[in-house]
Design an enzyme around this catalytic site. Structure first.
Site, PDB file in Angstrom:
ATOM      1  N   ASP A   1      -8.497   3.252  49.000  1.00 42.74           N
ATOM      2  CA  ASP A   1      -7.606   4.330  49.425  1.00 42.74           C
ATOM      3  C   ASP A   1      -7.219   5.197  48.239  1.00 42.74           C
ATOM      4  OD1 ASP A   1      -7.593   3.524  52.037  1.00 42.74           O
ATOM      5  OD2 ASP A   1      -5.690   2.447  51.919  1.00 42.74           O
TER       6      ASP A   1
ATOM      7  N   LYS B   1      -7.295   8.526  53.158  1.00 48.18           N
ATOM      8  CA  LYS B   1      -6.769   9.574  54.024  1.00 48.18           C
ATOM      9  C   LYS B   1      -5.756  10.379  53.230  1.00 48.18           C
ATOM     10  CE  LYS B   1      -6.912   6.460  58.048  1.00 48.18           C
ATOM     11  NZ  LYS B   1      -6.797   5.148  57.402  1.00 48.18           N
TER      12      LYS B   1
ATOM     13  N   MET C   1       6.677   7.321  53.061  1.00 45.04           N
ATOM     14  CA  MET C   1       5.999   8.451  53.726  1.00 45.04           C
ATOM     15  C   MET C   1       7.009   9.337  54.454  1.00 45.04           C
ATOM     16  SD  MET C   1       2.859   6.192  55.332  1.00 45.04           S
ATOM     17  CE  MET C   1       4.017   5.057  56.099  1.00 45.04           C
TER      18      MET C   1
END
Length: 260
Positions: free
Chosen positions: A38, A60, A171
């Site tokens: 990642d 991502k 996040m």
């Protein structure tokens, strides 16, 4: 003759600093044939720690998912079925908002042996990098970790506000407006201290400190961006960022406000 089925190891890479990789993580990488990593994992050390492995970027980014979750799971299974030891290197801990359980279930469904190596979660390590303890005697005896990926429902905000203690949001930059407004509606004091710690454990780490009522303006003013961890609660008063004390951090905020 059919090749032997390989195996999969899900590795938590911690907040990004290679020094925070566990010994088990380093061993798994050294034994890997394929590493799927990642963007928040410490992938820059892969040439050193997994020199014989194939390295595949499956990271991502906000608004850009070149390989979706189902595609990542398919890649893991395909490589393992060819006999490879596949290491799935993830940021933080695989089981803390890391979708690790989905990848484990995909391996189970395909009959592939899978092991999980825990990582140092950013929920704890990034506040620590800014000198913020999540608990402190007489101040906070509990902390709650929340995903800020999507806005919380009204009943979730009410429960969160009612728990007290420290709130850690991962996040959460994109949903900060709804979070702060929702917590205030749910009864949180607008003077509750809030810290936004960007890029923890990197040389570009920065901490922005304000209150529940003022953090939105401060984050906009200084340009806070992801990745960042939000800490909400009285423990923020104990913060220091590298050599900067909480008083200095608050003074910076006051100075910026005066300039505005």
């Amino acid at each position: 003759m059919t090749a032997a089925v390989g195996r999969v190891t899900l590795v938590g890479g911690g907040p990004g600093d290679p020094d925070l990789l566990t010994l088990a993580a380093v061993r798994a990488l050294g034994e890997a044939d394929v590493v799927l990593y990642d963007r928040l994992a410490p992938y820059r050390v892969l040439p050193e720690l997994a020199p014989q492995a194939e390295h595949i970027d499956v990271g991502k980014r906000p608004g850009h998912h070149p390989i979706g979750q189902s595609g990542i799971e398919q890649l893991i299974v395909e490589h393992a079925r060819r006999g490879a030891h596949v290491v799935r290197l993830k940021g933080g801990d695989p089981y803390v908002f890391g979708r690790g359980s989905e990848e484990v279930l995909a391996c189970h469904a395909a009959g592939i042996p899978v092991r999980v190596v825990p990582g140092v979660t950013s929920a704890v390590s990034v506040p620590a990098a800014a000198g913020i303890p999540l608990t402190h005697r007489g101040t906070s005896r509990l902390f709650t970790v929340v995903s800020g990926h999507a806005p919380l429902e009204e009943h979730e905000l009410e429960h969160l506000a009612g728990l007290g203690g420290t709130i850690v949001v991962l996040m959460g930059v994109g949903t900060l407006p709804s979070l702060t407004a929702g917590l205030r509606r749910a009864g949180c004091d607008p003077d509750t201290p809030v810290a936004a710690v960007e890029r923890g454990w990197t040389d570009r780490q920065r901490t922005t400190v304000s209150t529940l009522g003022g953090i939105m303006e401060e984050c906009f003013r200084v340009g806070v961006s992801s990745p960042a961890v939000l800490v909400i609660g009285e423990v923020v008063r104990l913060a220091h960022d590298r050599d900067a004390s909480i008083e200095e951090l608050l003074a910076r905020s006051a100075e910026l406000t005066a300039r505005g």
